[in-house]
Write an enzyme that holds these catalytic residues in place. Structure first.
Site, PDB file in Angstrom:
ATOM      1  N   GLU A 466      28.770  41.449  43.634  1.00 19.69           N
ATOM      2  CA  GLU A 466      28.975  42.019  44.984  1.00 19.69           C
ATOM      3  C   GLU A 466      30.011  41.225  45.780  1.00 19.69           C
ATOM      4  OE1 GLU A 466      28.161  44.643  46.613  1.00 19.69           O
ATOM      5  OE2 GLU A 466      26.753  45.540  45.210  1.00 19.69           O
TER       6      GLU A 466
HETATM    7  C1  LIG Z   1      24.938  40.159  35.815  1.00 20.09           C
HETATM    8  C2  LIG Z   1      26.044  40.904  36.437  1.00 20.09           C
HETATM    9  C3  LIG Z   1      25.828  42.181  36.918  1.00 20.09           C
HETATM   10  C4  LIG Z   1      26.884  42.922  37.433  1.00 20.09           C
HETATM   11  N1  LIG Z   1      26.665  44.231  37.792  1.00 20.09           N
HETATM   12  C5  LIG Z   1      27.753  45.002  38.109  1.00 20.09           C
HETATM   13  C6  LIG Z   1      27.605  46.405  38.290  1.00 20.09           C
HETATM   14  O1  LIG Z   1      26.501  46.962  38.197  1.00 20.09           O
HETATM   15  N2  LIG Z   1      28.709  47.136  38.565  1.00 20.09           N
HETATM   16  C7  LIG Z   1      29.950  46.567  38.679  1.00 20.09           C
HETATM   17  O2  LIG Z   1      30.903  47.291  38.924  1.00 20.09           O
HETATM   18  N3  LIG Z   1      30.122  45.234  38.506  1.00 20.09           N
HETATM   19  C8  LIG Z   1      29.057  44.443  38.226  1.00 20.09           C
HETATM   20  N4  LIG Z   1      29.220  43.091  38.037  1.00 20.09           N
HETATM   21  C9  LIG Z   1      30.570  42.533  38.093  1.00 20.09           C
HETATM   22  C10 LIG Z   1      30.795  41.592  39.231  1.00 20.09           C
HETATM   23  O3  LIG Z   1      30.895  42.291  40.431  1.00 20.09           O
HETATM   24  C11 LIG Z   1      32.054  40.784  38.873  1.00 20.09           C
HETATM   25  O4  LIG Z   1      31.676  39.863  37.877  1.00 20.09           O
HETATM   26  C12 LIG Z   1      32.661  40.092  40.058  1.00 20.09           C
HETATM   27  O5  LIG Z   1      33.235  41.028  40.924  1.00 20.09           O
HETATM   28  C13 LIG Z   1      33.733  39.076  39.647  1.00 20.09           C
HETATM   29  O6  LIG Z   1      34.652  39.641  38.774  1.00 20.09           O
HETATM   30  P1  LIG Z   1      35.028  38.857  37.421  1.00 20.09           P
HETATM   31  O7  LIG Z   1      33.765  38.555  36.713  1.00 20.09           O
HETATM   32  O8  LIG Z   1      36.051  39.654  36.721  1.00 20.09           O
HETATM   33  O9  LIG Z   1      35.621  37.487  37.906  1.00 20.09           O
HETATM   34  P2  LIG Z   1      37.122  37.226  38.447  1.00 20.09           P
HETATM   35  O10 LIG Z   1      37.490  38.260  39.435  1.00 20.09           O
HETATM   36  O11 LIG Z   1      38.007  37.016  37.278  1.00 20.09           O
HETATM   37  O12 LIG Z   1      36.932  35.848  39.203  1.00 20.09           O
HETATM   38  C14 LIG Z   1      36.829  34.581  38.552  1.00 20.09           C
HETATM   39  C15 LIG Z   1      36.903  33.484  39.611  1.00 20.09           C
HETATM   40  O13 LIG Z   1      38.173  33.534  40.266  1.00 20.09           O
HETATM   41  C16 LIG Z   1      38.008  33.673  41.667  1.00 20.09           C
HETATM   42  N5  LIG Z   1      39.050  34.546  42.190  1.00 20.09           N
HETATM   43  C17 LIG Z   1      39.416  35.756  41.733  1.00 20.09           C
HETATM   44  N6  LIG Z   1      40.396  36.261  42.499  1.00 20.09           N
HETATM   45  C18 LIG Z   1      40.639  35.372  43.471  1.00 20.09           C
HETATM   46  C19 LIG Z   1      41.532  35.326  44.577  1.00 20.09           C
HETATM   47  N7  LIG Z   1      42.355  36.326  44.848  1.00 20.09           N
HETATM   48  N8  LIG Z   1      41.503  34.233  45.373  1.00 20.09           N
HETATM   49  C20 LIG Z   1      40.645  33.232  45.152  1.00 20.09           C
HETATM   50  N9  LIG Z   1      39.788  33.223  44.121  1.00 20.09           N
HETATM   51  C21 LIG Z   1      39.761  34.278  43.291  1.00 20.09           C
HETATM   52  C22 LIG Z   1      36.633  34.285  41.871  1.00 20.09           C
HETATM   53  O14 LIG Z   1      36.095  33.988  43.144  1.00 20.09           O
HETATM   54  C23 LIG Z   1      35.853  33.649  40.724  1.00 20.09           C
HETATM   55  O15 LIG Z   1      35.374  32.397  41.112  1.00 20.09           O
HETATM   56  C24 LIG Z   1      28.160  42.328  37.542  1.00 20.09           C
HETATM   57  C25 LIG Z   1      28.359  41.021  37.109  1.00 20.09           C
HETATM   58  C26 LIG Z   1      27.342  40.315  36.552  1.00 20.09           C
HETATM   59  C27 LIG Z   1      27.611  38.919  36.042  1.00 20.09           C
END
Ligand SMILES: Cc1cc2nc3c(=O)[nH]c(=O)nc-3n(C[C@H](O)[C@H](O)[C@H](O)COP(=O)(O)OP(=O)(O)OC[C@H]3O[C@@H](n4cnc5c(N)ncnc54)[C@H](O)[C@@H]3O)c2cc1C
Length: 618
Positions: A466
């Site tokens: 979220e």
């Molecule tokens: C158990 C679980 C359930 C989930 N359920 C759902 C679901 O039902 N539906 C759904 O759509 N998604 C779901 N998600 C996805 C979740 O919303 C994403 O994991 C989250 O948005 C982060 O995306 P990412 O994992 O690709 O990490 P990334 O976006 O790659 O981020 C990695 C790190 O980089 C940082 N970062 C990224 N961009 C920036 C920036 N511009 N500036 C500074 N820092 C940055 C982030 O803060 C983080 O610390 C779920 C995730 C998990 C783990």
């Protein structure tokens, strides 16, 4: 103190939740009907959720090549939750709902989060169906939303993709019109979807007859390129199994395939999936040849207008984020209660008297040691404070929906500023509470024989989903405190000052009032200093320390307001629990609020130690 009595105090003696019944929408309700909802939820959570919390952690979902296998307990929990009516708690009576205020719905759901945060995924279905009630056509509401509210179907939110998590503008799932008659489909303009969605919670299972995916995707332009940015994102209903206009399954499977399950650190009761849309595994021929002439492409029905997908999704975001905050609080609270019980019964060590320790005397329970009390008070102040903030925000949601136009507008803006805190603060600090709960247990806390390690693992998710911590922080400092010329920030300042002014009149709270006023001044100064150059790179370099300081100041305000409600109780109510509440407030002021100085210093100095570090110097 039980969760129920904490909720009763916060809702009825602090937030005056009963007064919501004076609003026409809630006029059928009374304290009795609210209490009846709490009793039902508390009972179901006790009987169908809590006993199986460990079981769903150890018996992870698995895929047998055909179906996702979940423990029987998950089916029972899902059934009981649906039968309680909570799936449609906020919906109109005429749609079979309870027309409950969101404040009461959020409080009632806290029982489930505390008993077993991952066994049920009902809130996803509710969020999905609520979104359709706000943005869907009458047919989409009837066919999809109403069947989700009844528990016959369940719902998901499909935003993330393997290459697009925080950066949703990079969503690459493609939606192309399905045949010449695509715009005439009674279920909504019909498209064929192709793409991969990662991390989808409750993305595949046999708990319900059908699964209704809400999918963000882009419609290619005439040059067949996907539009850049978030404005090009649209929203689609993609059912796992196709349905007719009566909501009956047609017998045809949609082209949505489970590519694999994610094996998680915690929150294991909820299946988490990688879904492939439109790869041709389940060809759909009833509407024509699809993407390859053989039926490939998942059938999706447009919700709202093309390009408005994110706007529709964000409509529900405040409530979803308050829900995440409450889940984090309840995991913290579960750890607090477990460690409190443990501390009362674990004998270890002896107090130091004037002549040192007397080894002939029996050991004392560890709750007698100052450091253990510190760890318990920290947990109590994080969790009860964060619960109060979540309920305050939930009350603002009701104000936004049912207040006078001025009050509704004020609530909307306050929510813009407070929601990043309501989501992120508990995710960080109630997780810290879980860590302290492990510490109180000593070595035993580090084993799987006690529940506290699971609470920590489960809670670790909340800083990630979220909107990650970092993204929430940038939203707060980069957008929310600036929006509408800082009007939201000014509104919050007004509320903080009002609380401080009242507390100033109460002798035992005068020092807290002064500390709060000074802290808010520090936050205001740092906000201005962060933006002094007008450059986002300078201002946002320390967005997370800003979020932490802002959050701690908001929590200090909430604690002072709760303390005011406590001192207003008449003498007959001044029992140990209120002493505990006042002491938790004092703990927050003495041990936590002073931390903001260090956090705000780097913000105000626009310190670039981190931001300027060359990647190759790590
Ligand atoms: C158990 C679980 C359930 C989930 N359920 C759902 C679901 O039902 N539906 C759904 O759509 N998604 C779901 N998600 C996805 C979740 O919303 C994403 O994991 C989250 O948005 C982060 O995306 P990412 O994992 O690709 O990490 P990334 O976006 O790659 O981020 C990695 C790190 O980089 C940082 N970062 C990224 N961009 C920036 C920036 N511009 N500036 C500074 N820092 C940055 C982030 O803060 C983080 O610390 C779920 C995730 C998990 C783990």
């Amino acid at each position: 103190m039980s969760l129920r009595s904490t909720l009763d105090f916060l809702l009825y003696q602090w937030l005056d939740a009963e007064s919501l019944n004076q609003r026409p929408r809630f006029a059928e309700h009374s304290r009795e009907t609210f209490d009846a909802v709490f009793e039902t939820c508390e009972r179901i959570a006790r009987e169908k959720y809590a006993p199986f919390n460990r079981l769903v952690d150890t018996q992870e979902p698995h895929f047998d090549g055909d179906k996702v296998i979940l423990p029987q307990a998950t089916y029972e929990a899902q059934k009981a939750y649906a039968e309680s009516g909570m799936l449609s708690a906020a919906q109109d009576f005429e749609h079979g709902g309870m027309q409950l205020p969101y404040t009461i719905e959020a409080a009632a759901n806290s029982f489930f989060a505390m008993a077993s945060v991952s066994i049920g995924s009902g809130m996803l279905s509710t969020g999905n169906a609520n979104l359709l009630m706000a943005h869907g056509t009458p047919m989409q509401k009837q066919v999809f939303a109403s069947n989700e509210f009844s528990g016959r179907f369940s719902g998901t939110m499909c935003l993330s993709e393997p290459q697009a998590g925080s950066s949703l503008s990079d969503v690459a799932t493609r939606a192309t019109p399905d045949g010449e008659d695509f715009a005439q489909d009674p279920l909504g303009a019909r498209y064929r979807m192709r793409g991969n969605k990662m991390w989808i919670s409750a993305g595949d299972h046999e708990l319900t007859e059908n699964i209704i995916h809400l999918v963000l995707a882009k419609i290619p332009g005439p040059d067949s390129q996907l539009p850049a940015g978030t404005r090009g994102i649209s929203l689609f209903i993609v059912p796992k199994k196709l349905v007719n206009t009566a909501g009956e399954l047609t017998g045809e499977r949609n082209d949505v395939a489970l590519a694999g399950l994610n094996h998680k650190l915690g929150w294991r009761g909820t299946v988490n999936t990688l879904l492939n849309f439109g790869e041709g595994k389940y060809p759909v021929v009833s509407t024509g040849g699809g993407l390859d002439g053989k039926g490939a492409g998942a059938v999706g029905y447009l919700v709202g207008q093309p390009g408005e997908g994110l706007r529709c999704m964000f409509h529900m975001m405040n409530e979803a984020r308050i829900g995440v905050g409450i889940a984090a609080v309840m995991l913290g609270q579960a750890g607090y209660e477990a460690s409190l019980d443990y501390a009362k019964t674990r004998p270890q060590g002896r107090p130091s008297g004037p002549a040192g320790k007397d080894a002939t005397r029996p050991q004392v329970p560890i709750i007698e040691h100052a450091d253990v009390k510190r760890m318990l008070l920290a947990q109590k102040s994080y969790c009860e404070g964060a619960l109060a903030l979540a309920l305050y925000c939930a009350r603002l949601v009701d104000e936004q929906h049912t207040g006078t136009p001025d009050a509704a507008d004020e609530a909307r803006l306050l929510l813009e500023v407070l929601t990043p805190i309501a989501k992120s603060w508990p995710s960080e600090w109630c997780l810290e509470a879980n860590s302290l709960a492990i510490q109180v247990h000593g070595g035993y806390g580090y084993t799987r024989d006690f529940p506290v390690e699971q609470y920590w693992r489960d809670n670790r998710l909340n800083m990630i989903h979220e909107g990650t911590h970092g993204i929430q922080a940038m939203d707060l400092l980069g957008r929310k405190v600036l929006m509408e010329n800082g009007r939201g920030l000014a509104l919050l300042a007004g509320r903080i000052q009002a609380t401080a002014a009242q507390a100033q009149q109460v002798p035992e709270l005068t020092a807290h009032a002064a500390a709060l006023t000074a802290a808010w001044q520090q936050v205001t100064n740092a906000t201005q200093a962060a933006w002094a150059t007008g450059k986002p790179v300078d201002a946002l370099a320390n967005a997370v320390p800003y979020l932490q300081a802002f959050g701690h100041t908001v929590l200090a305000w909430i604690w002072l307001d709760v303390a005011l409600a406590t001192v207003r109780l008449d003498a007959s109510q001044l029992i140990a629990v209120n002493i505990g509440r006042m002491r938790a407030a004092a703990y927050f002021y003495h041990y936590e609020l002073p931390k903001i100085g260090a956090w705000l210093q780097v913000v105000a100095n626009r310190d670039l130690t981190c931001a300027d570090m060359p990647a190759d110097a790590f």
